[in-house]
Design an enzyme around this catalytic site. Structure first.
Site, PDB file in Angstrom:
ATOM      1  N   ARG A  80      15.116  -2.803  -1.400  1.00 52.56           N
ATOM      2  CA  ARG A  80      16.543  -2.746  -1.043  1.00 52.56           C
ATOM      3  C   ARG A  80      17.176  -4.104  -1.332  1.00 52.56           C
ATOM      4  NH1 ARG A  80      17.024  -2.369   4.976  1.00 52.56           N
ATOM      5  NH2 ARG A  80      17.455  -4.570   4.742  1.00 52.56           N
ATOM      6  N   HIS A 134      20.693  -4.183   5.128  1.00 59.22           N
ATOM      7  CA  HIS A 134      20.693  -2.808   5.647  1.00 59.22           C
ATOM      8  C   HIS A 134      22.107  -2.245   5.597  1.00 59.22           C
ATOM      9  CE1 HIS A 134      20.109   0.676   8.107  1.00 59.22           C
ATOM     10  NE2 HIS A 134      20.916   0.215   9.033  1.00 59.22           N
ATOM     11  N   TYR A 167      15.706 -11.753   8.116  1.00 60.40           N
ATOM     12  CA  TYR A 167      14.323 -11.269   8.235  1.00 60.40           C
ATOM     13  C   TYR A 167      13.561 -11.337   6.908  1.00 60.40           C
ATOM     14  CZ  TYR A 167      17.254  -7.405   6.724  1.00 60.40           C
ATOM     15  OH  TYR A 167      18.194  -6.660   6.068  1.00 60.40           O
TER      16      TYR A 167
END
Lengths: 96, 321
Positions: free
Chosen positions: B237, B241, B249
């Site tokens: 990805r 998100h 992260y």
């Protein structure tokens, strides 16, 4: 050739205002679509914001000294060409 | 694969990528009233799987669903208008990014609930089987969703009843902000197929030819009445998100490496140039056409009206009589 206003981006659903932490490109410098141009502090985080087009960061309107401004406030003027003339008053008129 | 299909796959991936990049800008401009989960870097999966499907085959999609909608044939104008909550959107601007449907194209929802699409696809598979069609259902979901109970329930029933369903796990490495290594007990999701007595396969989800080939075999099996398949597509990805995710992260270097080395369009474009199916000039031409199409869709969306108060109670129910 064209000049465009770059506004304080909305970087989250709850973001109403934000501040400039650091311009990553100098005034007059070249910008590249998709590459980080400015660091913005939202209500949640510091985020690097990418340029939306290739061109030049013709004028910085809001700096790290200015504190929070509302989302949608003009923070810079972007031009297609280096050193291109633009009418600042006319560009900013629609944001008054 | 014939040359037309090879070029169509590239065009579909480019359309998805360009649409997502425009939606990222529209989000920053405040035109997207809901969260936006973008699919950049994962385009080969939607393109490769959906190239095996027809309009009567159905898919269920996820919160990261724009790519699936485009690949399955939803009008990109209606998609962008829906994400921007305009009346001309596929659900009249009242669904938004996580409730997009186009039943005439078999798009049975970008389901915002993680893992929510698998039982629906399983039910569609049962319906298609009971109606004695040779159509199939495909459920897209992430590796995080494969840890949900709905995964177990769906794969168990589909295998028991030999339903024509293909479960496509898009393993993009992260469930929101949690890496797969910290959330998932197996390295390869496909191994879980063993527990349900169905075939499971892992492919490089950034290589559209690998995805296409795996999906082709699974779709043929399902159409022949031989039951479901689990396909795991390993991908990455590239964006957060959601738009505005600071991605603390993971390292920027990791993302940059994936961007440079695992770009699905670059991979496929290079394959086609080496094969002699495409020239650099033809690629530029294709890219310009896609840019124009997406720009037109953005303009269409921004010039469309937003739903008014009077629209609040319309279109929620289909009259039965």
């Amino acid at each position: 050739m064209a000049a465009k206003v770059f506004t304080m981006p909305r970087l989250g659903q709850t973001m109403e205002e934000g501040s400039v932490v650091e311009w990553l490109v100098e005034e007059g410098g070249e910008i590249t679509e998709g590459e980080a141009m400015v660091t913005i502090q939202s209500d949640k985080a510091n985020l690097e914001v990418e340029a939306e087009q290739d061109g030049y960061l013709a004028k910085i309107l809001v700096t790290e000294d200015d504190g929070d401004v509302e989302v949608g406030t003009p923070i810079a003027i972007i031009t297609d060409e280096e050193g291109e003339d633009f009418d600042e008053d006319e560009l900013l008129a629609e944001f008054e | 694969m014939d040359n037309k299909l090879k070029l169509d796959l590239l065009r579909t991936m480019l359309e998805i990528r360009k649409a997502e990049l425009q939606l990222a800008i529209l989000y920053k401009h405040g035109e997207v009233p809901c969260a936006a989960h973008l699919y950049e870097g994962e385009e080969a999966i939607a393109a490769g799987v959906c190239a095996n499907l027809n309009d009567k085959d159905c898919i269920t999609s996820t919160h990261r669903g724009h790519g699936h909608c485009i690949a399955k044939g939803m009008d990109v104008k209606k998609m962008i208008a829906e994400v921007c909550a305009r009346k001309t959107g596929c659900c009249s601007g009242k669904g938004g990014t996580m409730h997009m449907f186009a039943p005439e194209k078999g798009v049975m929802g970008t389901i915002g609930i993680v893992g929510g699409g698998m039982p629906i696809a399983t039910g569609i598979g049962l319906a298609l089987k009971m109606q004695k069609t040779d159509n199939v259902a495909v459920s897209f979901f992430g590796e995080g969703a494969s840890n949900n109970g709905t995964f177990h329930e769906s794969l168990n029933l589909a295998s028991l009843w030999k339903l024509p369903v293909i479960y496509v796990c898009e393993n993009n490495g992260f469930a929101t902000s949690v890496s797969a290594a910290r959330s998932t007990s197996v390295k390869d999701i496909s191994i879980r197929a063993l527990g349900y007595n169905m075939p499971g396969v892992t492919v490089d989800g950034n290589k559209v030819d690998e995805v296409y080939a795996a999906a082709k075999e699974a779709v043929e099996r399902a159409r022949a009445g031989e039951g479901p398949t689990l396909i795991e597509c390993k991908t990455y990805r590239l964006r957060g998100h959601f738009e505005g995710d600071d991605c603390l992260y993971r390292t920027k270097e990791e993302t940059e490496i994936a961007k440079q080395l695992r770009n699905p369009e670059t991979y496929w474009k290079n394959c086609l140039i080496i094969e002699g199916v495409l020239t650099e000039e033809e690629y530029q031409q294709m890219e310009a056409e896609v840019d124009a199409k997406i720009a037109e869709a953005v303009e269409f969306a921004l010039n469309s009206p937003k739903p008014e108060g009077e629209d609040a109670m319309t279109l929620y129910h289909t009259p039965l009589f």
